[in-house]
Enzyme design. Structure first.
Site, PDB file in Angstrom:
ATOM      1  N   ARG A 102      -0.462   6.767   7.812  1.00 36.48           N
ATOM      2  CA  ARG A 102      -0.195   6.765   6.361  1.00 36.48           C
ATOM      3  C   ARG A 102      -0.545   8.096   5.702  1.00 36.48           C
ATOM      4  O   ARG A 102       0.051   8.473   4.703  1.00 36.48           O
ATOM      5  CB  ARG A 102      -1.024   5.676   5.662  1.00 36.48           C
ATOM      6  N   GLU A 159       8.223   2.718  -5.520  1.00 37.08           N
ATOM      7  CA  GLU A 159       8.200   2.295  -4.107  1.00 37.08           C
ATOM      8  C   GLU A 159       8.234   3.513  -3.199  1.00 37.08           C
ATOM      9  O   GLU A 159       8.853   4.522  -3.526  1.00 37.08           O
ATOM     10  CB  GLU A 159       9.453   1.452  -3.798  1.00 37.08           C
ATOM     11  N   ASP A 160       7.626   3.377  -2.041  1.00 39.42           N
ATOM     12  CA  ASP A 160       7.755   4.445  -1.048  1.00 39.42           C
ATOM     13  C   ASP A 160       9.125   4.383  -0.380  1.00 39.42           C
ATOM     14  O   ASP A 160       9.771   5.403  -0.158  1.00 39.42           O
ATOM     15  CB  ASP A 160       6.631   4.375  -0.002  1.00 39.42           C
ATOM     16  N   LYS A 173       0.811  -1.203   0.000  1.00 33.55           N
ATOM     17  CA  LYS A 173       0.000   0.000   0.000  1.00 33.55           C
ATOM     18  C   LYS A 173       0.858   1.272   0.000  1.00 33.55           C
ATOM     19  O   LYS A 173       0.398   2.346  -0.393  1.00 33.55           O
ATOM     20  CB  LYS A 173      -0.857   0.041   1.286  1.00 33.55           C
ATOM     21  N   GLY A 174       2.071   1.160   0.473  1.00 32.78           N
ATOM     22  CA  GLY A 174       2.862   2.335   0.840  1.00 32.78           C
ATOM     23  C   GLY A 174       3.064   3.390  -0.230  1.00 32.78           C
ATOM     24  O   GLY A 174       3.228   4.562   0.084  1.00 32.78           O
ATOM     25  N   ASP A 181      14.276  -0.498   2.308  1.00 32.02           N
ATOM     26  CA  ASP A 181      14.895  -0.627   3.635  1.00 32.02           C
ATOM     27  C   ASP A 181      15.903  -1.776   3.550  1.00 32.02           C
ATOM     28  O   ASP A 181      17.064  -1.566   3.176  1.00 32.02           O
ATOM     29  CB  ASP A 181      13.773  -0.874   4.656  1.00 32.02           C
ATOM     30  N   LYS A 208      16.939   3.644   2.805  1.00 33.71           N
ATOM     31  CA  LYS A 208      17.751   3.499   4.022  1.00 33.71           C
ATOM     32  C   LYS A 208      18.986   2.690   3.643  1.00 33.71           C
ATOM     33  O   LYS A 208      19.003   1.464   3.779  1.00 33.71           O
ATOM     34  CB  LYS A 208      16.972   2.729   5.090  1.00 33.71           C
ATOM     35  N   ASP A 212       3.473   3.626   6.874  1.00 35.86           N
ATOM     36  CA  ASP A 212       2.750   3.388   8.127  1.00 35.86           C
ATOM     37  C   ASP A 212       3.623   2.765   9.201  1.00 35.86           C
ATOM     38  O   ASP A 212       4.718   2.274   8.939  1.00 35.86           O
ATOM     39  CB  ASP A 212       1.583   2.418   7.877  1.00 35.86           C
ATOM     40  N   VAL A 255      10.060   5.546   9.755  1.00 33.70           N
ATOM     41  CA  VAL A 255       9.385   6.738   9.246  1.00 33.70           C
ATOM     42  C   VAL A 255       7.940   6.420   8.866  1.00 33.70           C
ATOM     43  O   VAL A 255       7.618   5.294   8.468  1.00 33.70           O
ATOM     44  CB  VAL A 255      10.136   7.344   8.031  1.00 33.70           C
TER      45      VAL A 255
HETATM   46  C1  PRP Z   1       7.039  -1.645   3.096  1.00 33.22           C
HETATM   47  C2  PRP Z   1       7.317  -0.638   2.010  1.00 33.22           C
HETATM   48  C3  PRP Z   1       8.158  -1.413   1.020  1.00 33.22           C
HETATM   49  C4  PRP Z   1       8.884  -2.423   1.894  1.00 33.22           C
HETATM   50  C5  PRP Z   1      10.329  -2.020   2.033  1.00 33.22           C
HETATM   51  O1  PRP Z   1       5.951  -2.429   2.753  1.00 33.22           O
HETATM   52  O2  PRP Z   1       6.141  -0.135   1.454  1.00 33.22           O
HETATM   53  O3  PRP Z   1       7.350  -2.074   0.055  1.00 33.22           O
HETATM   54  O4  PRP Z   1       8.233  -2.415   3.172  1.00 33.22           O
HETATM   55  O5  PRP Z   1      11.007  -2.836   2.932  1.00 33.22           O
HETATM   56  P1  PRP Z   1      12.259  -3.752   2.570  1.00 33.22           P
HETATM   57  O6  PRP Z   1      13.172  -2.980   1.696  1.00 33.22           O
HETATM   58  O7  PRP Z   1      12.869  -4.045   3.934  1.00 33.22           O
HETATM   59  O8  PRP Z   1      11.751  -5.014   1.922  1.00 33.22           O
HETATM   60  P2  PRP Z   1       5.087  -3.293   3.805  1.00 33.22           P
HETATM   61  O9  PRP Z   1       5.440  -4.742   3.691  1.00 33.22           O
HETATM   62  O10 PRP Z   1       5.205  -2.672   5.169  1.00 33.22           O
HETATM   63  O11 PRP Z   1       3.619  -3.135   3.245  1.00 33.22           O
HETATM   64  P3  PRP Z   1       2.765  -1.787   3.035  1.00 33.22           P
HETATM   65  O12 PRP Z   1       3.392  -1.033   1.874  1.00 33.22           O
HETATM   66  O13 PRP Z   1       1.414  -2.295   2.717  1.00 33.22           O
HETATM   67  O14 PRP Z   1       2.838  -0.981   4.316  1.00 33.22           O
HETATM   68  C1  7HP Z   2       9.296  -0.504   5.690  1.00 32.94           C
HETATM   69  C2  7HP Z   2       8.808   0.651   6.277  1.00 32.94           C
HETATM   70  N1  7HP Z   2       7.572   1.156   6.371  1.00 32.94           N
HETATM   71  C3  7HP Z   2       7.429   2.326   7.040  1.00 32.94           C
HETATM   72  N2  7HP Z   2       8.467   2.980   7.621  1.00 32.94           N
HETATM   73  C4  7HP Z   2       9.718   2.482   7.555  1.00 32.94           C
HETATM   74  O1  7HP Z   2      10.734   3.134   8.141  1.00 32.94           O
HETATM   75  C5  7HP Z   2       9.918   1.272   6.848  1.00 32.94           C
HETATM   76  N3  7HP Z   2      11.021   0.500   6.607  1.00 32.94           N
HETATM   77  N4  7HP Z   2      10.607  -0.556   5.890  1.00 32.94           N
END
Ligand code: PRP
Ligand code: 7HP
Length: 175
Positions: free
Chosen positions: A163, A97-98, A41-42, A101, A129, A157, A151
């Site tokens: 969000r 992507e948002d 969703k991000g 990490d 990150k 979120d 963040v």
């Molecule tokens: C979050 C974010 C990225 C992912 C990054 O998604 O939106 O897609 O984590 O993390 P990574 O680099 O450690 O894999 P999440 O699984 O929290 O789902 P969401 O977008 O629905 O919140």
């Molecule tokens: C996933 C994610 N979602 C929200 N905030 C962060 O800092 C995050 N890292 N990976």
């Protein structure tokens, strides 16, 4: 509860999204069709803003994955919840992507989308990150590099909260 501390203001986000849109429009000019694949969703707010500022023809697809179940700990696996609906074969794909990490989600998505045989796959992330990387992935367009803090806001979120905050804020997660 107090509002999260501002890390990146609305104004700074707007300016950077403008710059990214200009760069992407220049790079993909003449290479259409460009398909933006938003990662739910991000990315929903970033994708909405970025896509509207591009000056080249583009279409929108969504893919949904989940890696962080309840809080801030990566589950170790990336779960595909929804694949793209349209045919992306022979099209130029930009994953939006948002945040990157650990890099595991983007790494998984690149492989997944390549199996649809697009003309190309590139990546755009609002936040990166770099210190947290566990898997190497190439990010072609990065909004901001940030430290290893949790963040929220502008689509991101913590346990589904915050969000829709208009800026990127920092919180102290419970886990
Ligand atoms: C979050 C974010 C990225 C992912 C990054 O998604 O939106 O897609 O984590 O993390 P990574 O680099 O450690 O894999 P999440 O699984 O929290 O789902 P969401 O977008 O629905 O919140
Ligand atoms: C996933 C994610 N979602 C929200 N905030 C962060 O800092 C995050 N890292 N990976």
């Amino acid at each position: 509860m107090d509002n999260p501390k501002v890390l990146i203001s609305e104004e700074d986000i707007r300016r950077r999204v403008d710059e990214l849109a200009a760069q992407i429009s220049a790079d993909y000019g003449g290479k259409e069709p460009l398909v933006l694949v938003g990662v739910l969703k991000g990315s929903f707010i970033f994708l909405a803003d970025l896509s509207r500022r591009l000056t080249i023809p583009r279409t929108i697809e969504f893919i949904a994955v989940s890696s962080y179940e309840e809080g801030s700990v990566h589950s170790g696996a990336v779960r595909l919840l929804m694949d793209v609906r349209g045919n992306i074969e022979n099209k130029h794909v930009l994953i939006v992507e948002d945040i990157v990490d650990t890099g595991r989600t983007l790494h998984y998505l690149i492989g997944m989308l390549e199996s649809h045989r697009p003309a190309s796959v590139r990546t755009c992330a609002l936040l990166h990150k770099a210190e947290s990387a566990e898997v190497e992935v190439e990010i072609d367009y990065t909004g901001f590099s940030i430290a290893d803090e949790w963040v929220v806001g502008y689509g991101l979120d913590y346990a589904e909260q915050n969000r829709t905050l208009p800026y990127i804020g920092v919180i102290q997660p419970d886990c």
